[in-house]
Design a protein around this motif. Sequence first.
Motif, short mmCIF file in Angstrom:
data_model
loop_
_atom_site.label_atom_id
_atom_site.label_comp_id
_atom_site.label_asym_id
_atom_site.label_seq_id
_atom_site.Cartn_x
_atom_site.Cartn_y
_atom_site.Cartn_z
N THR A 236 32.61 28.46 41.36
CA THR A 236 32.90 29.68 42.13
C THR A 236 32.32 29.59 43.55
O THR A 236 31.32 30.22 43.86
N PRO B 178 44.76 39.95 51.36
CA PRO B 178 44.50 39.74 52.79
C PRO B 178 44.16 38.31 53.17
O PRO B 178 44.55 37.84 54.24
N PHE C 43 43.69 29.70 43.06
CA PHE C 43 44.82 30.61 42.86
C PHE C 43 44.47 31.95 43.49
O PHE C 43 43.31 32.36 43.51
C1 LIG Z 1 33.38 35.14 40.29
C2 LIG Z 1 34.58 35.56 41.10
C3 LIG Z 1 35.70 34.76 41.11
C4 LIG Z 1 36.83 35.14 41.85
N1 LIG Z 1 37.91 34.30 41.88
C5 LIG Z 1 38.98 34.62 42.64
C6 LIG Z 1 40.08 33.71 42.76
O1 LIG Z 1 40.11 32.61 42.20
N2 LIG Z 1 41.11 34.08 43.56
C7 LIG Z 1 41.12 35.26 44.23
O2 LIG Z 1 42.09 35.54 44.92
N3 LIG Z 1 40.10 36.15 44.14
C8 LIG Z 1 39.02 35.84 43.38
N4 LIG Z 1 37.96 36.70 43.29
C9 LIG Z 1 38.02 37.98 44.01
C10 LIG Z 1 37.73 37.71 45.50
O3 LIG Z 1 36.35 37.40 45.65
C11 LIG Z 1 38.10 38.89 46.39
O4 LIG Z 1 37.37 40.03 46.02
C12 LIG Z 1 39.59 39.21 46.33
O5 LIG Z 1 40.38 38.05 46.14
C13 LIG Z 1 40.05 39.92 47.59
O6 LIG Z 1 39.80 39.05 48.68
P1 LIG Z 1 40.52 39.23 50.12
O7 LIG Z 1 40.53 40.72 50.35
O8 LIG Z 1 39.64 38.50 51.06
O9 LIG Z 1 41.89 38.65 50.00
C14 LIG Z 1 36.82 36.35 42.57
C15 LIG Z 1 35.67 37.13 42.57
C16 LIG Z 1 34.58 36.75 41.83
C17 LIG Z 1 33.36 37.63 41.84
#
Ligand SMILES: Cc1cc2nc3c(=O)[nH]c(=O)nc-3n(C[C@H](O)[C@H](O)[C@H](O)COP(=O)(O)O)c2cc1C
Length: 184
Positions: free
Chosen positions: A33, A71, A65
Motif C-alpha cells: 500500500t 479525481p 487499479f
Molecule cells: C489501504 C488503502 C488502499 C487503497 N487502495 C486504493 C486503490 O488501489 N485504488 C484507489 O483508487 N483507491 C484506493 N484507496 C483509496 C484512496 O486512498 C483514495 O481515498 C481514493 O482513491 C480517492 O482518491 P482521489 O480522490 O485522489 O482520486 C485506498 C485507500 C486505503 C486506505
Amino acid sequence: MNTEPQVTEAELVHRIWTELQRATVDRHHEWRTPVLATTGLDGLPQARTVVLRTADATASQLSFFTDCRSPKVAELRATPTAAFVFWSHRLNWQLRLRVGTQVHVDGSLVDAAWARVSPSTAASDYRAPQAPGSTLHALADPQPGTHHLAVVTARIEHIDWLELAREGHRRARLTQNTLAWLVP
Ligand SMILES: Cc1cc2nc3c(=O)[nH]c(=O)nc-3n(C[C@H](O)[C@H](O)[C@H](O)COP(=O)(O)O)c2cc1C
C-alpha cells in the motif's frame, strides 16, 4: 555513513524488485500500500494510498487499479508524471519512485483486471453509481453489468532508495542503467 557500500547495483535492483513483486501477492507486505503523489488540477500536491497490483521488473513498470471517475485519473491525464513512496519497517527501506503513468479504461489490461476484481466484494466499488469524491446523495444500488475500473500503469523513471541502519544509513539513486550513491 558506509563509505564502501557492500551491495552492487545488480544486487540492489534485484532485491528491490523481489520486494515489489512480493508486495503484489502478500497482503501483509508493507509495500502493498504505497502512497501515490500527483499534481492536482489546481497545481497543488495530492497524495493517497493505493494497492500495488503488479510489478514487472523487465518493463520497469508497476500498476494499480482505480475508478476511472476518481479525481486522481483526471490529474494523471493532465500530468502523467507522478511519484510513489513506499516504506517498510521490516526492511528499514524507503523507496521513492518517479513514474510516468498511463490510464487504461478498456482493452486487455482492464479486462484481465476486472476478471480479477469482479468475484470479490471490491467489485461493488467499481459499480457504484456515483463517482468517488462526489457528494453522497441517496444510497443507490450498484449498477449491474457496468463497471468503472481503470488500470493505471506506471513506468519507473528513477528510484531513490534509502536504507536506515544503526551502523550508517545508505542512499542510492537508480536509473535504468546507473547507480549513484548519495549522502543520505
Ligand atoms: C489501504 C488503502 C488502499 C487503497 N487502495 C486504493 C486503490 O488501489 N485504488 C484507489 O483508487 N483507491 C484506493 N484507496 C483509496 C484512496 O486512498 C483514495 O481515498 C481514493 O482513491 C480517492 O482518491 P482521489 O480522490 O485522489 O482520486 C485506498 C485507500 C486505503 C486506505
